[in-house]
Design an enzyme around this catalytic site. Sequence first.
Site, short mmCIF file in Angstrom:
data_model
loop_
_atom_site.label_atom_id
_atom_site.label_comp_id
_atom_site.label_asym_id
_atom_site.label_seq_id
_atom_site.Cartn_x
_atom_site.Cartn_y
_atom_site.Cartn_z
CB SER A 53 7.82 1.64 -13.80
OG SER A 53 6.81 1.67 -14.79
CE1 TYR A 54 3.01 -0.02 -16.23
CE2 TYR A 54 2.33 -1.88 -17.06
CZ TYR A 54 2.56 -0.69 -17.12
OH TYR A 54 2.09 0.06 -18.40
CB SER A 55 2.51 -2.06 -9.48
OG SER A 55 2.51 -3.20 -8.53
#
Length: 314
Positions: A53-55
């Site tokens: 999920s970054y970023s």
Amino acid sequence: MTSLRKLGQSDLEVFPLALGGNVFGWTADQTQSFAVLDAYTAAGGNFVDTADSYSAWIEGNHGGESETIIGKWIKERGNRSDVVVATKVSQHPDFKGLSAANIRAAADASLKRLGTDYIDLYYTHFDQPDVPVEEIIGALDELVKAGKVRQIAASNISPERLKASLEFSEREGLARYVALQPHYNLVSRDTYEGELQALAERAGLAAVPYFALASGFLTGKYRPGATVDSARAEGAAKHLATERGQKVLAALDEVARAHDAEAATVALAWLAAQPTVVAPIASARTVEQLPALLAVAGLRLTDDEIGRLTEASA
């Protein structure tokens, strides 16, 4: 050369500071990220932590930016076997949750972005309590058996769910969590200490704490009246308003002076000295921020110093 530490009961051996990849593709562009990764590995570091999920929280980003940068770096440097890559599942906008089907799909997407055929350490990022642990562990075990994942771990999980997961793995002879990534630092101790830490200790799990420097507060750069140019300044500054935050800064300053070290190094050394902790995670946006983090590998605090910091943070 700093000696590597065994990660729990796994076959992974890691540097005592994990490099956080949350800034890659956020506050550090690809060129800066490569420079930080180069400097970290040149100093003996081998443990890079990211998440699918970054970023995604940045406007224009979709999630996976950090993995993509790390993947490009590994390809350019040709050093895949020298780096322990940890990533996580459950929070990517396209791969939410921990259903078996989602875990499988998210892992394949991470592998593609990382440009590799295996992930060394794969975490469930946030537990999803309405999915049975049997389904989660079953899916993770499939990935291990397929050679896509070497070891599995959990982050942001309750002691009850962790215990149930470990018991199911043992009972069925399936892949078992070897590490835990809790929110833990000198100004946030109840997020790990107590039941969760005791369980990790009994089960032989390695703790790899995130927010190890409390969003930068424990670097000591946040002081009354000081303004800091950082995307995380607000989160860090709130600790200044508390009596505990001020006591912790005073104790950090005192111990840092005794070792001619930086406050950040001392804060990480306190964490590294806690039961179960193998490698705190800290991120660096620039190469200049790295030395204070890397220095944790060589700093041993006395029992008295650990006690003073523990007392200040109570």
